[in-house]
Enzyme design. Structure first.
Site, PDB file in Angstrom:
ATOM      1  NE  ARG A 162     -44.900  -8.130   5.313  1.00 24.04           N
ATOM      2  CZ  ARG A 162     -44.319  -6.972   5.695  1.00 24.04           C
ATOM      3  NH1 ARG A 162     -43.226  -6.727   5.328  1.00 24.04           N
ATOM      4  NH2 ARG A 162     -44.831  -6.278   6.602  1.00 24.04           N
TER       5      ARG A 162
ATOM      6  CB  SER B 206     -37.586   1.710  23.281  1.00 18.87           C
ATOM      7  OG  SER B 206     -37.913   1.373  21.710  1.00 18.87           O
TER       8      SER B 206
ATOM      9  CE  LYS C 213     -38.459  -3.022  24.015  1.00 18.36           C
ATOM     10  NZ  LYS C 213     -38.946  -3.472  22.810  1.00 18.36           N
TER      11      LYS C 213
ATOM     12  CB  SER D 232     -40.365   4.133   8.536  1.00 13.86           C
ATOM     13  OG  SER D 232     -40.623   3.081   9.390  1.00 13.86           O
TER      14      SER D 232
ATOM     15  CB  THR E  57     -30.279   4.012   5.259  1.00  9.32           C
ATOM     16  OG1 THR E  57     -29.916   2.951   4.247  1.00  9.32           O
ATOM     17  CG2 THR E  57     -30.979   4.941   4.591  1.00  9.32           C
TER      18      THR E  57
ATOM     19  CE  LYS F 225     -35.160   2.975   4.303  1.00 11.74           C
ATOM     20  NZ  LYS F 225     -35.671   1.748   3.708  1.00 11.74           N
TER      21      LYS F 225
ATOM     22  CB  THR G 114     -17.768  -9.695   3.066  1.00 15.18           C
ATOM     23  OG1 THR G 114     -17.223 -10.820   3.427  1.00 15.18           O
ATOM     24  CG2 THR G 114     -16.908  -8.977   2.213  1.00 15.18           C
TER      25      THR G 114
HETATM   26  N1  PLP Z   1     -34.652   2.227  10.163  1.00 22.68           N
HETATM   27  C1  PLP Z   1     -35.703   2.455   9.811  1.00 22.68           C
HETATM   28  C2  PLP Z   1     -36.772   3.515  10.304  1.00 22.68           C
HETATM   29  C3  PLP Z   1     -36.221   1.982   8.535  1.00 22.68           C
HETATM   30  O1  PLP Z   1     -37.195   2.343   7.915  1.00 22.68           O
HETATM   31  C4  PLP Z   1     -35.470   0.930   7.664  1.00 22.68           C
HETATM   32  C5  PLP Z   1     -35.688   0.435   6.480  1.00 22.68           C
HETATM   33  O2  PLP Z   1     -35.116  -0.011   5.776  1.00 22.68           O
HETATM   34  C6  PLP Z   1     -34.125   0.772   8.432  1.00 22.68           C
HETATM   35  C7  PLP Z   1     -33.753   1.519   9.559  1.00 22.68           C
HETATM   36  C8  PLP Z   1     -33.056  -0.136   7.787  1.00 22.68           C
HETATM   37  O3  PLP Z   1     -32.397   0.449   6.844  1.00 22.68           O
HETATM   38  P1  PLP Z   1     -31.419  -0.313   5.654  1.00 22.68           P
HETATM   39  O4  PLP Z   1     -32.583  -0.616   4.499  1.00 22.68           O
HETATM   40  O5  PLP Z   1     -30.548   0.670   5.348  1.00 22.68           O
HETATM   41  O6  PLP Z   1     -30.978  -1.620   6.190  1.00 22.68           O
END
Ligand code: PLP
Length: 413
Positions: A22, A138, A157, A190, A246, A249, A279
């Site tokens: 990367r 899952s 799982k 995602s 989150t 985003k 923290t």
């Molecule tokens: N869940 C999914 C589907 C994500 O694409 C991500 C990407 O960052 C996360 C959780 C994690 O989120 P955060 O960036 O708030 O740690």
């Protein structure tokens, strides 16, 4: 003697060889010009490009009111919280944000974390430890943070085929009725951009007495009349036990959370290592996130603009015969396949067209399934979309002819 550095270097070299290493672009982000930003090319020249891969979908990271709140509260309360939640790190801003989140998701309570990754990891690993002999069921496309959380719980799982509720039911049917079962899935996946069958999963969960855990990270702020995600759009918040989201985003700040019943939240708060021993978020960040949620909840017209932009972008891509993966969400991907070719395509788009699309490779996607993931925001305009589509057409043509480095510098708007 054990040569630690050498062993690691060999692993890095192998990764580079595979094309999955990367490389990060050092983005000099501009709040004023977003989605445009500055960067330095290999020759040290200052360049401007358009960001087509940010998850700041609603551009809330550059919203004046959100920035104003961050400034104001940081001057009042300082840069950091100075403690874990237990040791002076619970401020009025943390409590206010948790209340706002619980209301957004129509849940009794919510709990904040440094990010949604940590929220998933902590919530799932803790739940698995609290329910004796629990089993996770899952979705196969689940995010790394969900997978790590289930793994850390030490529980069994079972994976169901992506979005396949028949397969899910077959698995549930075969499990003993008395065993605790937790179904883990996402609302908007995602990378593929597919949307989870929330309603069917809620019904199955009820039928087989399961707990449901949904990751709404790529949906909060973007879907539903109040920005509460897909569960809100469908009016199904009540059918989902734990909603994860989150603040980074759609809401444009930083942090993650779960929203659930009082007892679930209190259990994670009391037993979750990733909540207890770290923290807390800075107070000003919490205040800015609350501001962002309040703004987005009340501004459905911003969401309408966002969804209109997705349609507009896809029409431009169609006009240029660009093959992209179709789905019902806002995520548009173009599968390239080979990792090295995908990076070459992305490099060409940046260098010759001033377009930033980060190549997505393994382990985010399977090996040999590298792709370009396009995200449009509320601030991209039609001319920029047309230019992206036209540039992609040229790059795809060269890619098909195996001739990528041949491009010359282009004029761009
Ligand atoms: N869940 C999914 C589907 C994500 O694409 C991500 C990407 O960052 C996360 C959780 C994690 O989120 P955060 O960036 O708030 O740690």
């Amino acid at each position: 003697m054990f040569d630690y550095n050498n062993i690691l270097q060999q692993k890095i070299d192998a990764l580079k060889e595979s094309g999955s290493y990367r490389y990060f672009l050092d983005v000099n982000k501009s709040a004023q010009h977003f989605p445009r930003f500055y960067y330095e090319n290999e020759m040290g020249e200052k360049k401007m490009a358009v960001n087509w891969c940010s998850n700041d979908y609603m551009c809330m990271s550059v919203n004046e009111d959100v920035i104003g709140k961050l400034n104001f509260i940081s001057h009042r309360s300082g840069a950091g919280s100075g403690g874990t939640r237990n040791i002076s790190g619970t401020t009025i801003y943390h409590k206010e944000l948790e209340k706002t989140l619980s209301q957004l998701h129509k849940k009794e309570a919510a709990l904040l974390f440094g990010g949604a990754y940590l929220a998933n990891l902590t919530a799932l690993s803790t739940l698995g430890k609290l329910f004796t002999d629990a089993v996770f069921i899952s979705d196969e496309e689940n995010h790394a943070s969900l997978i790590e959380g289930m793994k850390a719980s030490g529980c069994e799982k079972i994976i169901f085929h992506h979005n396949d509720t028949q397969h899910l039911e077959d698995i549930l049917k075969a499990l003993p009725a008395e065993r605790p079962k937790i179904i883990v899935f996402e609302s908007v996946y995602s990378i593929s951009g597919t949307i989870g069958p929330v309603e069917e999963i809620v019904l199955l969960a009820k039928k087989y007495n399961c707990l449901t855990y949904i990751d709404e990270v790529h949906a909060v702020g973007l879907y539903g009349q109040d920005g509460g995600g897909i569960s809100s759009q469908l009016g199904l918040q009540g059918g989902i036990d734990i909603i994860n989201g989150t603040l980074a985003k759609g809401f444009g700040v930083i942090g993650g959370y779960i929203a659930a019943s009082q007892s679930i939240v209190d259990a994670i708060r009391s037993f979750g290592s990733g909540f207890i021993f770290t923290t807390s978020l800075p107070p000003a960040v919490c205040a800015a996130a609350t501001k962002s949620i309040e703004l987005l909840s009340g501004k459905h017209e911003w969401r309408d603009k966002f969804h209109k932009n997705i349609r507009l972008l896809r029409n431009k891509l169609k006009e240029q015969n660009i093959n992209f993966n179709t789905n019902d969400s806002h995520i548009t991907t173009i599968t390239i396949g080979n990792e090295t070719v995908c990076k070459q395509a992305a490099d060409t788009l940046l260098r010759d067209f001033g377009l930033y699309l980060q190549p997505v490779n393994y382990p985010t996607v399977k090996k040999g399934a590298a792709c370009l993931r396009i995200t449009v925001t509320v601030k991209h305009d039609e001319a920029e979309m047309a230019y992206l589509a036209e540039s992609l057409r040229q790059v795809m043509q060269l890619l098909n002819k195996n001739d990528l480095p041949q491009l010359k510098q282009q004029e761009h708007p």
